[in-house]
Design a protein around this motif. Sequence first.
Motif, PDB file in Angstrom:
ATOM      1  N   ASN A   1       0.833  -1.208   0.000  1.00  0.00           N
ATOM      2  CA  ASN A   1       0.000   0.000   0.000  1.00  0.00           C
ATOM      3  C   ASN A   1       0.864   1.253   0.000  1.00  0.00           C
ATOM      4  OD1 ASN A   1      -2.475  -1.364  -0.009  1.00  0.00           O
ATOM      5  ND2 ASN A   1      -2.455  -1.581   2.214  1.00  0.00           N
ATOM      6  N   GLU A   2       1.908   1.244   0.807  1.00  0.00           N
ATOM      7  CA  GLU A   2       2.814   2.391   0.855  1.00  0.00           C
ATOM      8  C   GLU A   2       3.596   2.513  -0.453  1.00  0.00           C
ATOM      9  OE1 GLU A   2       4.245   5.847   2.379  1.00  0.00           O
ATOM     10  OE2 GLU A   2       2.646   4.610   3.214  1.00  0.00           O
ATOM     11  N   LEU A   3       3.978   1.386  -1.031  1.00  0.00           N
ATOM     12  CA  LEU A   3       4.664   1.404  -2.322  1.00  0.00           C
ATOM     13  C   LEU A   3       3.787   2.087  -3.371  1.00  0.00           C
ATOM     14  CD1 LEU A   3       7.119   0.435  -4.062  1.00  0.00           C
ATOM     15  CD2 LEU A   3       5.739  -1.584  -4.587  1.00  0.00           C
ATOM     16  N   PHE A   4       2.498   1.747  -3.380  1.00  0.00           N
ATOM     17  CA  PHE A   4       1.576   2.374  -4.329  1.00  0.00           C
ATOM     18  C   PHE A   4       1.491   3.880  -4.086  1.00  0.00           C
ATOM     19  CE2 PHE A   4      -2.733   3.908  -5.306  1.00  0.00           C
ATOM     20  CZ  PHE A   4      -2.681   3.785  -6.686  1.00  0.00           C
ATOM     21  N   LYS A   5       1.349   4.285  -2.828  1.00  0.00           N
ATOM     22  CA  LYS A   5       1.240   5.714  -2.513  1.00  0.00           C
ATOM     23  C   LYS A   5       2.483   6.486  -2.952  1.00  0.00           C
ATOM     24  CE  LYS A   5      -1.648   5.055   1.562  1.00  0.00           C
ATOM     25  NZ  LYS A   5      -1.644   5.105   3.031  1.00  0.00           N
ATOM     26  N   ARG A   6       3.651   5.875  -2.795  1.00  0.00           N
ATOM     27  CA  ARG A   6       4.906   6.572  -3.108  1.00  0.00           C
ATOM     28  C   ARG A   6       5.296   6.512  -4.578  1.00  0.00           C
ATOM     29  NH1 ARG A   6       9.016   5.105   1.877  1.00  0.00           N
ATOM     30  NH2 ARG A   6       7.520   5.563   3.519  1.00  0.00           N
ATOM     31  N   THR A   7       4.855   5.457  -5.288  1.00  0.00           N
ATOM     32  CA  THR A   7       5.362   5.254  -6.654  1.00  0.00           C
ATOM     33  C   THR A   7       4.286   5.018  -7.705  1.00  0.00           C
ATOM     34  OG1 THR A   7       5.558   2.852  -6.424  1.00  0.00           O
ATOM     35  CG2 THR A   7       7.472   4.191  -5.727  1.00  0.00           C
ATOM     36  N   GLY A   8       3.094   4.622  -7.286  1.00  0.00           N
ATOM     37  CA  GLY A   8       2.054   4.259  -8.242  1.00  0.00           C
ATOM     38  C   GLY A   8       2.132   2.816  -8.702  1.00  0.00           C
ATOM     39  N   VAL A   9       3.111   2.049  -8.207  1.00  0.00           N
ATOM     40  CA  VAL A   9       3.225   0.633  -8.568  1.00  0.00           C
ATOM     41  C   VAL A   9       2.105  -0.131  -7.865  1.00  0.00           C
ATOM     42  CG1 VAL A   9       4.634  -1.461  -8.388  1.00  0.00           C
ATOM     43  CG2 VAL A   9       5.711   0.731  -8.965  1.00  0.00           C
ATOM     44  N   GLU A  10       1.354  -0.894  -8.651  1.00  0.00           N
ATOM     45  CA  GLU A  10       0.237  -1.666  -8.115  1.00  0.00           C
ATOM     46  C   GLU A  10       0.622  -3.135  -7.992  1.00  0.00           C
ATOM     47  OE1 GLU A  10      -3.774  -0.365  -9.759  1.00  0.00           O
ATOM     48  OE2 GLU A  10      -2.352   0.363 -11.280  1.00  0.00           O
ATOM     49  N   TYR A  11       0.076  -3.787  -6.968  1.00  0.00           N
ATOM     50  CA  TYR A  11       0.344  -5.202  -6.733  1.00  0.00           C
ATOM     51  C   TYR A  11      -0.972  -5.954  -6.587  1.00  0.00           C
ATOM     52  CZ  TYR A  11       1.328  -9.541  -4.383  1.00  0.00           C
ATOM     53  OH  TYR A  11       1.361 -10.876  -4.061  1.00  0.00           O
ATOM     54  N   PHE A  12      -1.021  -7.137  -7.204  1.00  0.00           N
ATOM     55  CA  PHE A  12      -2.173  -8.018  -7.089  1.00  0.00           C
ATOM     56  C   PHE A  12      -1.676  -9.442  -6.892  1.00  0.00           C
ATOM     57  CE2 PHE A  12      -3.289  -4.467  -9.785  1.00  0.00           C
ATOM     58  CZ  PHE A  12      -4.468  -4.017  -9.214  1.00  0.00           C
ATOM     59  N   LYS A  13      -2.368 -10.197  -6.060  1.00  0.00           N
ATOM     60  CA  LYS A  13      -2.056 -11.614  -5.876  1.00  0.00           C
ATOM     61  C   LYS A  13      -3.051 -12.416  -6.704  1.00  0.00           C
ATOM     62  CE  LYS A  13       0.136 -15.091  -4.092  1.00  0.00           C
ATOM     63  NZ  LYS A  13       1.501 -15.365  -4.528  1.00  0.00           N
ATOM     64  N   VAL A  14      -2.522 -13.233  -7.604  1.00  0.00           N
ATOM     65  CA  VAL A  14      -3.330 -14.040  -8.515  1.00  0.00           C
ATOM     66  C   VAL A  14      -3.140 -15.506  -8.143  1.00  0.00           C
ATOM     67  CG1 VAL A  14      -3.595 -14.670 -10.955  1.00  0.00           C
ATOM     68  CG2 VAL A  14      -3.143 -12.302 -10.333  1.00  0.00           C
ATOM     69  N   ASN A  15      -4.150 -16.317  -8.372  1.00  0.00           N
ATOM     70  CA  ASN A  15      -4.076 -17.748  -8.087  1.00  0.00           C
ATOM     71  C   ASN A  15      -2.931 -18.363  -8.890  1.00  0.00           C
ATOM     72  OD1 ASN A  15      -4.373 -20.532  -7.953  1.00  0.00           O
ATOM     73  ND2 ASN A  15      -6.590 -20.485  -8.202  1.00  0.00           N
ATOM     74  N   GLU A  16      -1.858 -18.731  -8.207  1.00  0.00           N
ATOM     75  CA  GLU A  16      -0.677 -19.236  -8.917  1.00  0.00           C
ATOM     76  C   GLU A  16      -0.891 -20.615  -9.525  1.00  0.00           C
ATOM     77  OE1 GLU A  16       2.551 -20.837  -5.993  1.00  0.00           O
ATOM     78  OE2 GLU A  16       1.585 -19.119  -5.046  1.00  0.00           O
ATOM     79  N   LYS A  17      -1.859 -21.379  -9.032  1.00  0.00           N
ATOM     80  CA  LYS A  17      -2.114 -22.710  -9.582  1.00  0.00           C
ATOM     81  C   LYS A  17      -2.922 -22.654 -10.880  1.00  0.00           C
ATOM     82  CE  LYS A  17      -1.996 -25.149  -5.111  1.00  0.00           C
ATOM     83  NZ  LYS A  17      -0.705 -24.723  -4.842  1.00  0.00           N
ATOM     84  N   ASP A  18      -3.740 -21.613 -11.035  1.00  0.00           N
ATOM     85  CA  ASP A  18      -4.569 -21.463 -12.234  1.00  0.00           C
ATOM     86  C   ASP A  18      -4.733 -19.977 -12.559  1.00  0.00           C
ATOM     87  OD1 ASP A  18      -6.207 -22.036 -14.387  1.00  0.00           O
ATOM     88  OD2 ASP A  18      -7.990 -22.412 -13.158  1.00  0.00           O
TER      89      ASP A  18
END
Length: 180
Positions: A29-46
């Motif tokens: 969340n702080e990374l997004f606020k400082r840089t705009g980089v977004e992170y998402f966790k996706v189902n790694e098995k599918d």
Amino acid sequence: MVQAWYMDNSTEDQRLQHHRTPPKFIDMNELFKRTGVEYFKVNEKDPVNDDLLIKLKKERCYSYEDEITCSEQCLPNYHEKLKNFFTEHLHTDEEIRLVLEGSGYFDVRDPSDEWIRIFVQPGDMIIIPSGIYHRFTLDDKNYIKAKRYFIGEPVWTPHNRPADNMPCRQEYLGKLLKGF
């Protein structure tokens, strides 16, 4: 699970973690606020059938995708490509990566021009905004396989630093001032 931290200033092997002493972690969340980089966790098995990924592709109009495998065995001109990936640059479009196998590091500049290292593994999806200076390297396992997503035909052109006069850089700096 994704992790991010401020890097030290060592020029030692780029594939190492490069933590500061003591380590200075930053949450997503702080990374997004400082840089705009977004992170998402996706189902790694599918990942292909992941509801979040399907929603993101639709909402953001990602109409083209491919896969890239970075390893000495799979990537033509491996050493030259890694050198290019690790050269600080920006793109005119956002950079979307979903890690399928292996691991690596995306480094991004914060507003104070310090490097933040983002460690990604299977199921981690990051979106690096257009106009931010960044770079990529493998970790010491020397292997990553990732999906790349694009709006329309892919544009892979890196613009090495300095590229401060480019419109995408100016737009990014404007967003930094207003907040993401």
